[in-house]
Design a protein around this motif. Structure first.
Motif, PDB file in Angstrom:
ATOM      1  N   GLY A  64       0.603  -1.328   0.040  1.00  0.00           N
ATOM      2  CA  GLY A  64      -0.057   0.138  -0.044  1.00  0.00           C
ATOM      3  C   GLY A  64       0.641   1.254  -0.146  1.00  0.00           C
ATOM      4  O   GLY A  64       0.300   2.396   0.091  1.00  0.00           O
ATOM      5  N   THR A  65       2.075   1.277   0.188  1.00  0.00           N
ATOM      6  CA  THR A  65       3.072   2.297  -0.001  1.00  0.00           C
ATOM      7  C   THR A  65       3.319   2.668  -1.398  1.00  0.00           C
ATOM      8  O   THR A  65       3.112   2.130  -2.413  1.00  0.00           O
ATOM      9  N   LEU A  66       4.486   3.857  -1.588  1.00  0.00           N
ATOM     10  CA  LEU A  66       4.756   4.044  -2.623  1.00  0.00           C
ATOM     11  C   LEU A  66       6.061   3.393  -3.251  1.00  0.00           C
ATOM     12  O   LEU A  66       6.588   3.646  -3.995  1.00  0.00           O
ATOM     13  N   PHE A  93      -4.783  -5.478  -6.640  1.00  0.00           N
ATOM     14  CA  PHE A  93      -5.171  -4.415  -5.855  1.00  0.00           C
ATOM     15  C   PHE A  93      -5.818  -5.028  -4.453  1.00  0.00           C
ATOM     16  O   PHE A  93      -6.112  -4.316  -3.436  1.00  0.00           O
ATOM     17  N   PHE A 100      -5.541  -1.275   3.627  1.00  0.00           N
ATOM     18  CA  PHE A 100      -6.058  -0.045   3.859  1.00  0.00           C
ATOM     19  C   PHE A 100      -7.489  -0.296   4.748  1.00  0.00           C
ATOM     20  O   PHE A 100      -7.834   0.679   5.147  1.00  0.00           O
ATOM     21  N   ARG A 200     -12.873  -3.444   1.111  1.00  0.00           N
ATOM     22  CA  ARG A 200     -12.854  -2.258   0.958  1.00  0.00           C
ATOM     23  C   ARG A 200     -12.288  -1.495   2.060  1.00  0.00           C
ATOM     24  O   ARG A 200     -12.615  -1.828   3.379  1.00  0.00           O
ATOM     25  N   SER A 202     -10.873   2.153   3.605  1.00  0.00           N
ATOM     26  CA  SER A 202     -10.896   3.666   3.553  1.00  0.00           C
ATOM     27  C   SER A 202      -9.754   4.100   4.319  1.00  0.00           C
ATOM     28  O   SER A 202      -9.726   5.507   4.710  1.00  0.00           O
ATOM     29  N   ARG A 203      -9.069   3.516   5.170  1.00  0.00           N
ATOM     30  CA  ARG A 203      -7.588   3.895   6.205  1.00  0.00           C
ATOM     31  C   ARG A 203      -6.514   4.268   5.249  1.00  0.00           C
ATOM     32  O   ARG A 203      -6.556   4.060   4.081  1.00  0.00           O
ATOM     33  N   ALA A 204      -5.834   5.026   6.116  1.00  0.00           N
ATOM     34  CA  ALA A 204      -4.548   5.106   5.432  1.00  0.00           C
ATOM     35  C   ALA A 204      -3.367   4.362   6.214  1.00  0.00           C
ATOM     36  O   ALA A 204      -3.555   3.938   7.481  1.00  0.00           O
ATOM     37  N   VAL A 205      -2.283   3.977   5.571  1.00  0.00           N
ATOM     38  CA  VAL A 205      -1.179   3.244   6.117  1.00  0.00           C
ATOM     39  C   VAL A 205       0.145   4.522   6.104  1.00  0.00           C
ATOM     40  O   VAL A 205       0.073   5.230   5.316  1.00  0.00           O
ATOM     41  N   SER A 206       0.619   4.251   7.136  1.00  0.00           N
ATOM     42  CA  SER A 206       1.854   5.455   7.239  1.00  0.00           C
ATOM     43  C   SER A 206       3.151   4.433   7.580  1.00  0.00           C
ATOM     44  O   SER A 206       2.986   3.232   7.891  1.00  0.00           O
ATOM     45  N   VAL A 207       4.287   5.234   7.466  1.00  0.00           N
ATOM     46  CA  VAL A 207       5.655   4.373   7.632  1.00  0.00           C
ATOM     47  C   VAL A 207       6.317   5.101   8.818  1.00  0.00           C
ATOM     48  O   VAL A 207       5.990   6.371   9.044  1.00  0.00           O
ATOM     49  N   ASP A 210       9.028   8.596   7.325  1.00  0.00           N
ATOM     50  CA  ASP A 210       8.367   8.831   6.269  1.00  0.00           C
ATOM     51  C   ASP A 210       9.428   9.586   5.114  1.00  0.00           C
ATOM     52  O   ASP A 210       9.452   9.322   4.006  1.00  0.00           O
TER      53      ASP A 210
END
Ligand code: SF4
Lengths: 628, 143
Positions: A64-66, A93, A100, A200, A202-207, A210
């Protein structure tokens, strides 16, 4: 974050568990987590199609990250095809959406009374009836779920009719053309009467860090876009390999009888691009964009538009059956996707049947009146249908080639398998490292757990960088056993990390862009766990994962005897082409590999090795079972 | 004034732009908090959708509290003033404005202050920051 969804289909219960910290620290993610869970929760000798098997949908810390190929996810269970470790990775996906929604993993156990599907909408998780979906193909199932739940952004992983009918090499499909293909994960899903998982998030993932992470991700992005072979992958996709392999005489043909295929030109990437190409597609966030949609304009398959095939499909459904009709291959590949069949095993069982028929071991009557001769693409397509429906001879083939040969009492010597898994599109005679890879792979005759490309495609600079210049030229010599154990072990370790992070095989093994040092940097930036950033530590985790998976198989009764190759590779010299006369000398490499792994001569991890990796409990379990 | 344009060919549907956008604005990765979307259809359609910075924005007209304004050819949402009613999202003819999944306020493309993350991260290189007139020319639709 750090949640695991536990679903018990028998009790119809859904539970959210916290991801244990020791698991995260010692096993990284995806494949690492699954190795620990399957070893802990499964009894050796259990029936892979029984309710007690676990079916794990896994993601990793990069999902889910870049990071440029972080859209991959995987499925794990004991395999009903091989009766050992089962693992299969997929793009698209689904994994991203699961992450997410807030989950690192979904563990499914038990068996539903009636068909159900799992609907995950962030925190709201439900088991819904799948009566209307049962009997539908994977595209219909995906569309119907999106329609019923009123949201076209829902991502679906599902089985087709093949999984429902417990075809032992049924796959799990996602997004119409993405498959968790190998080792029969779809049959496990079918045995649980779980038609689909819809999600489905709707949340966000963080590292954790960053700034550092984005530096690495941007650099990685650039490196992929600047790599010429990655650009070629965008344009042509994996069919590129057809021409490469044709040139080196390793394009498996007619059930691996030879590596030279007369019709190769018709199946080459440039031919496909010129005649059939319709569109480039991609998994989530990927900079390689290897997926292609093709369209057939003429001939018996005119009007067909479908994603694929990959190189492996061209091999299994094409060259390995002596077929050079691209339309037929695309058609068969599409049928595999719709019914939910592993295209590699499906093509290979047909190739096996063809060889048996051509050698007169099976009659026309044995084959339901069909004539499975080399190159007969109509029969190949018909057989795919029959397998999915378990009709006539298809019912026998649906058991996989190993069991089919036993059931018919014929053609055992022509089953091209290792550990009951049909062999992927390589040949150890002309590509020595892959001989070892096929033999030792934890899931059977598989290339993806440790395929080395430096000797196949001659990447000298990469080899020098990864293994030292002193290993040249032998390390890049495809006909030499020298250093192959070393490079296969290193690849297996690296890929254990790759499959735990989880990122794509492309950009790692081939084209050769990222390797352990890159993974170490990004793993620590993403998780904030410092030790992941140290190469030694990351290798230790990799070895822990490899040993644990191996222990899973040892517990099922496997040892050196099963690290074998089909006789064809070790005793029938390559009959023609650049590699004419070559055979694989497995034993030398095997001895060396066991030694490097710290295993006994019999291929069993020693107590010392397990202890050193923090797997003393595993050593005890193996001892208790008399396997150590 | 330039805006994000897609010349209609080459999107692979990877959705990297969405996550890059969410990250540029929130510092976290998400598919729901992006201000650009990708419409996917079987078997051959992938198409990014993003605000075209209308000259007479329907979203602005629809907003009951005047939280949407046009500044220097850019249509901007004042997140402090937005009440999260979603009238703008309903009014937008392109589906290019939505409500943030956790903050609840309207979100839309603001060109990241001039260096849009979606353009930077588009692996296919098909999202561009361009004047609409330049696109018309490129497509040869006019003179
Ligand atoms: S290289 Fe291909 S398979 Fe791998 S992540 Fe990218 S699009 Fe998916």
């Amino acid at each position: 974050m750090g949640q695991v969804l536990r679903v018990d289909l028998t009790k119809r219960k859904v539970l959210v568990e916290r991801l244990p910290k020791e698991l995260a620290l010692n096993y990284l993610g995806g494949t690492g987590f699954a190795a620990r869970i399957l070893f802990d929760e499964l009894e050796p000798g259990m029936n892979a199609l029984g309710p007690e098997n676990r079916l794990i949908f896994g993601t990793g810390p990069l999902t889910g990250t870049l990071w440029p190929t972080a859209g991959r996810w995987a499925v794990y269970a004991k395999s009903p095809l091989t009766d050992i470790w089962g693992e299969s990775h997929c793009g698209g996906f689904f994994g991203t959406e699961l992450k997410f929604a807030g989950y690192d993993m979904v563990i499914v156990q038990g068996r539903a009374d009636d068909p159900v599907y799992l609907w995950i909408d962030d925190d709201e998780v439900q088991l819904l009836p799948a009566k209307d979906l049962w009997g539908r193909n994977t595209a219909e199932t995906t569309d119907m779920i999106r329609e019923a739940l009123g949201d076209r952004e829902i991502e679906v992983a599902c089985i087709g009719q093949a999984g429902e009918r417990l075809v032992r090499f049924a796959c799990i499909m996602h997004n119409y053309q993405d498959a968790a293909g190998r080792t029969g994960m779809g049959a496990v899903m079918g045995s649980k009467r779980l038609k689909a998982v819809a999600v489905r998030g709707s949340r966000a993932v963080s590292v954790a860090d960053d700034e550092r992470f984005m530096e690495l991700a941007e650099e990685a992005h650039r490196r992929v876009l600047e790599q010429p072979q990655a650009r070629e992958m965008t344009k042509y996709g994996t069919p590129l390999l057809v021409a490469y392999k044709s040139e080196i005489g390793e394009l498996p043909t007619r059930n691996h009888q030879t590596g030279i295929f007369g019709g190769a030109q018709k199946l080459q990437a440039d031919t496909i691009r010129a005649k059939y190409f319709a569109k480039v597609r991609s998994c989530f966030g990927c900079c390689i964009m290897c997926k292609k949609v093709n369209r057939i304009q003429e001939g018996p398959y005119a009007g067909l538009i479908s994603g694929g095939p990959e190189y492996e499909g061209i091999y299994s459904l094409g060259t390995n059956c002596g077929i050079d009709d691209f339309g037929a291959i695309l058609k068969a590949n599409q049928l595999c996707n719709l019914y939910g069949l592993d295209a590699i095993s499906a093509g290979c069982v047909v190739a096996w049947l063809m060889e048996c028929y051509e050698r007169g071991l099976l009659s026309r009557q044995d084959c339901d009146g069909l004539e499975p001769t080399w190159g007969n693409h109509e029969v190949m397509v018909t057989l795919i249908e029959k397998i999915a429906k378990r009709e006539g001879i298809g019912d026998v083939l649906a058991e996989g080639s190993y069991r089919a040969a036993q059931r018919l009492g014929k053609g055992e010597e022509y089953v091209m398998h290792v550990k009951k898994l049909e062999i992927s599109g390589q040949d150890g005679r002309t590509h020595r490292s892959v001989a070892l890879t096929h033999a030792i792979s934890v899931r059977g005759a598989d290339h993806l757990r440790s395929l080395v490309t430096v000797d196949q495609l001659g990447y000298e600079d990469t080899a020098a960088k990864r293994y030292g210049r002193d290993k040249l030229p032998e390390v890049c010599d495809p006909y030499s056993e020298r250093y192959k154990a070393l490079v296969v072990k290193d690849a297996e370790d690296t890929f254990a990390i790759r499959d735990s992070l989880i990122v794509c095989w492309y950009s790692c093994g081939w084209p050769p862009i990222f390797w352990m040092p890159d993974f170490a940097a990004v793993a620590s930036a993403a998780t904030g766990v410092e030790k992941f950033g140290k190469l030694e530590e990351l290798y230790r985790i990799a070895q822990r994962i490899c040993n644990l998976r191996r222990a899973f198989n040892v517990r099922e009764g496997l040892d050196r005897r099963h690290d074998m190759l089909p006789k064809r590779f070790t005793h029938e010299p390559m009959p023609e082409g650049p590699g004419k006369g070559q055979v694989a000398n497995l034993e030398i490499m095997l001895n060396e590999y066991y030694k490097l792994r710290g295993w006994s001569e019999n291929g069993v991890p020693t107590k010392q090795t397990l202890d050193e990796l923090g797997l003393s409990d595993v050593a005890e379990e193996l001892k208790r079972l008399g396997r150590l | 004034m330039a805006r994000i344009v897609y010349a209609g060919d080459g999107c692979t549907g990877c959705k990297r732009c969405i996550v890059a956008c969410a990250h540029a604005h929130d510092g976290t990765f998400s598919l729901e908090a992006g201000r650009i979307w990708v419409v996917k259809e079987e078997p051959l359609t992938d198409h990014p959708v993003v605000c075209v910075q209308c000259v007479k924005p329907r979203c602005q007209e629809a907003c009951p509290v005047g939280a949407i304004r046009r500044v220097d050819d850019l249509v901007l949402v004042d997140e402090g003033a937005c009440i999260g009613c979603g009238a703008c999202a309903e009014a937008c003819p392109f589906g290019a404005i939505a409500l943030h999944p956790s903050k609840g306020v309207a979100i839309k493309c603001d060109l990241c202050g001039g260096d849009p993350a979606c353009v930077k991260f588009c692996p296919a290189g098909v999202l561009k920051l361009k004047e609409p007139a330049a696109v018309v020319q490129q497509k040869g639709a006019r003179g």
